[in-house]
Write an enzyme that holds these catalytic residues in place. Structure first.
Site, PDB file in Angstrom:
ATOM      1  N   TYR A 156       0.832  -1.200   0.000  1.00  6.74           N
ATOM      2  CA  TYR A 156       0.000   0.000   0.000  1.00  6.74           C
ATOM      3  C   TYR A 156       0.869   1.254   0.000  1.00  6.74           C
ATOM      4  O   TYR A 156       1.893   1.318   0.709  1.00  6.74           O
ATOM      5  CB  TYR A 156      -0.877   0.026   1.249  1.00  6.74           C
ATOM      6  CG  TYR A 156      -2.023  -0.954   1.241  1.00  6.74           C
ATOM      7  CD1 TYR A 156      -3.328  -0.535   1.004  1.00  6.74           C
ATOM      8  CD2 TYR A 156      -1.813  -2.312   1.491  1.00  6.74           C
ATOM      9  CE1 TYR A 156      -4.391  -1.426   1.021  1.00  6.74           C
ATOM     10  CE2 TYR A 156      -2.861  -3.214   1.507  1.00  6.74           C
ATOM     11  CZ  TYR A 156      -4.155  -2.761   1.268  1.00  6.74           C
ATOM     12  OH  TYR A 156      -5.205  -3.650   1.284  1.00  6.74           O
ATOM     13  N   TYR A 190      -2.372 -10.876  -0.741  1.00  7.42           N
ATOM     14  CA  TYR A 190      -1.040 -10.738  -0.153  1.00  7.42           C
ATOM     15  C   TYR A 190      -1.025 -11.410   1.212  1.00  7.42           C
ATOM     16  O   TYR A 190      -2.044 -11.916   1.682  1.00  7.42           O
ATOM     17  CB  TYR A 190      -0.630  -9.272  -0.034  1.00  7.42           C
ATOM     18  CG  TYR A 190      -1.580  -8.414   0.762  1.00  7.42           C
ATOM     19  CD1 TYR A 190      -1.480  -8.305   2.151  1.00  7.42           C
ATOM     20  CD2 TYR A 190      -2.592  -7.693   0.129  1.00  7.42           C
ATOM     21  CE1 TYR A 190      -2.353  -7.522   2.879  1.00  7.42           C
ATOM     22  CE2 TYR A 190      -3.472  -6.899   0.851  1.00  7.42           C
ATOM     23  CZ  TYR A 190      -3.343  -6.819   2.223  1.00  7.42           C
ATOM     24  OH  TYR A 190      -4.211  -6.046   2.951  1.00  7.42           O
ATOM     25  N   ARG A 211      -4.288 -13.046   2.781  1.00  3.04           N
ATOM     26  CA  ARG A 211      -5.527 -12.319   2.534  1.00  3.04           C
ATOM     27  C   ARG A 211      -5.887 -12.439   1.063  1.00  3.04           C
ATOM     28  O   ARG A 211      -5.008 -12.364   0.198  1.00  3.04           O
ATOM     29  CB  ARG A 211      -5.371 -10.830   2.864  1.00  3.04           C
ATOM     30  CG  ARG A 211      -5.142 -10.544   4.339  1.00  3.04           C
ATOM     31  CD  ARG A 211      -5.948  -9.318   4.765  1.00  3.04           C
ATOM     32  NE  ARG A 211      -7.365  -9.567   4.601  1.00  3.04           N
ATOM     33  CZ  ARG A 211      -8.262  -8.595   4.462  1.00  3.04           C
ATOM     34  NH1 ARG A 211      -7.879  -7.329   4.461  1.00  3.04           N
ATOM     35  NH2 ARG A 211      -9.544  -8.881   4.340  1.00  3.04           N
ATOM     36  N   HIS A 214      -8.608  -7.708  -2.421  1.00  7.58           N
ATOM     37  CA  HIS A 214      -9.763  -6.968  -1.926  1.00  7.58           C
ATOM     38  C   HIS A 214      -9.557  -5.472  -2.131  1.00  7.58           C
ATOM     39  O   HIS A 214      -8.446  -5.001  -2.371  1.00  7.58           O
ATOM     40  CB  HIS A 214     -10.008  -7.266  -0.444  1.00  7.58           C
ATOM     41  CG  HIS A 214      -8.834  -6.917   0.429  1.00  7.58           C
ATOM     42  ND1 HIS A 214      -7.759  -7.748   0.580  1.00  7.58           N
ATOM     43  CD2 HIS A 214      -8.564  -5.819   1.189  1.00  7.58           C
ATOM     44  CE1 HIS A 214      -6.869  -7.188   1.386  1.00  7.58           C
ATOM     45  NE2 HIS A 214      -7.334  -6.016   1.771  1.00  7.58           N
ATOM     46  N   HIS A 216     -10.794  -1.770  -0.214  1.00  3.16           N
ATOM     47  CA  HIS A 216     -11.393  -1.177   0.987  1.00  3.16           C
ATOM     48  C   HIS A 216     -12.247   0.044   0.650  1.00  3.16           C
ATOM     49  O   HIS A 216     -11.931   0.799  -0.279  1.00  3.16           O
ATOM     50  CB  HIS A 216     -10.290  -0.697   1.933  1.00  3.16           C
ATOM     51  CG  HIS A 216      -9.463  -1.785   2.544  1.00  3.16           C
ATOM     52  ND1 HIS A 216      -9.818  -2.417   3.708  1.00  3.16           N
ATOM     53  CD2 HIS A 216      -8.284  -2.323   2.164  1.00  3.16           C
ATOM     54  CE1 HIS A 216      -8.892  -3.303   4.026  1.00  3.16           C
ATOM     55  NE2 HIS A 216      -7.949  -3.275   3.102  1.00  3.16           N
TER      56      HIS A 216
END
Length: 300
Positions: A156, A190, A211, A214, A216
């Site tokens: 991120y 990830y 995970r 996805h 958010h």
């Protein structure tokens, strides 16, 4: 020690010695300490094991958000909010799910549509669009849709210094019909840092730290309860085996592969993946617990 001896010690330790205690803090801390005392006694925890655990918590530091998700605390808090809302008749909205620890406040705001990637991000082009609706099915004009997701390496921006500021992040102001859209790249799944404290604990528990892919979202509008949620990308091998327990029914939209001509209105050259997803907000309710969660968050 027997329970009576432990309780006598607890009474002594919890007695105020300077000033008037806050009753709620005193009750909660007392309960936590009592349960830990019982745990130490029941499992015959040694002093070395105790200090090893305390050192682990101290060293975990920045990973505490991951650990809270991995142990199910974030999901548990979501389920409790669901239950509280249901008791007040607040049902039918888009399911909430965990925020995670990687939101960054201050992403630039766009009207109606935003581009999240910088044109240099590897990956399949993504177009996601839909509407923000109230519980009555009517559009919520001017709703704010905040969106963030990982890059092709599962990293991120802000936390990954190789990415530009606010890369794969945006705040989108829905139009008069409640419509929003954004262009980006399809994220990948990830794992938690393989050498980090979260994985260290998961290894001891016999669990993985993966995970699924996805995206958010925060969705908010005056008069409505703030929605914290994420959608998962269908087809990911960990779709229903998320270490953070965040996958929920209603949050796995279809991913449609489209030819070039369908994306021209958004300046897309070539084939792309398309997701259509409407957010349904619940009305605010004076008796409902706060949907705006207070926690430490990064801000650029």
């Amino acid at each position: 020690m027997n329970r009576e001896a432990i309780d006598a010690l607890l009474d002594k330790l919890s007695a105020p010695s300077a000033g008037q205690p806050d009753p709620r803090t005193q009750a909660i801390v007392g309960r936590i300490v009592r349960d830990l005392f019982y745990t130490i006694e029941d499992f015959d925890v040694t002093p070395s094991e105790f200090w090893s655990a305390l050192n682990y918590v101290a060293e975990a530091g920045p990973e505490m958000g991951l650990i809270a998700a991995g142990l199910g605390f974030e999901h548990f808090l979501d389920v409790r909010l669901d239950e509280a809302e249901a008791k007040l008749g607040l049902e039918g909205g888009t399911p909430r799910t965990i925020e995670g620890p990687l939101y960054v406040a201050g992403a630039p705001e766009a009207d109606g549509h935003a581009r999240l990637d910088n044109g240099e991000s590897p990956g399949e082009t993504l177009l996601m669009q839909g509407r923000v609706l109230g519980d009555d099915g009517q559009p919520v004009p001017g709703a704010l849709v905040e969106v963030w997701h990982a890059n092709h390496l599962g990293n991120y921006s802000y936390f990954d210094s190789t990415q530009p500021p606010f890369h794969l992040r945006a705040s989108i102001r829905a139009d008069a019909d409640g419509r929003y859209s954004f262009r980006s790249v399809v994220p990948v799944g990830y794992s938690v840092p393989p050498a980090g404290k979260t994985q260290q604990l998961l290894d001891r528990l016999g669990r993985h730290g993966h995970r699924p892919a996805h995206i958010h979202f925060f969705v908010s509008a005056p008069g409505h309860r703030k929605l914290t949620t994420q959608i998962n990308i269908d087809g990911d091998p960990y779709l229903w085996d998320d270490f953070a327990f965040a996958t929920r029914e209603g949050l796995v939209p279809d991913v449609k592969r489209q030819p070039q001509h369908n994306g021209n209105a958004f300046g897309i050259d070539g084939a792309f993946a398309q997701i259509e997803f409407d957010f349904h907000l619940l009305p605010e309710h004076a008796s409902a617990p706060a949907a705006e969660i207070e926690r430490l968050r990064a801000a650029a």
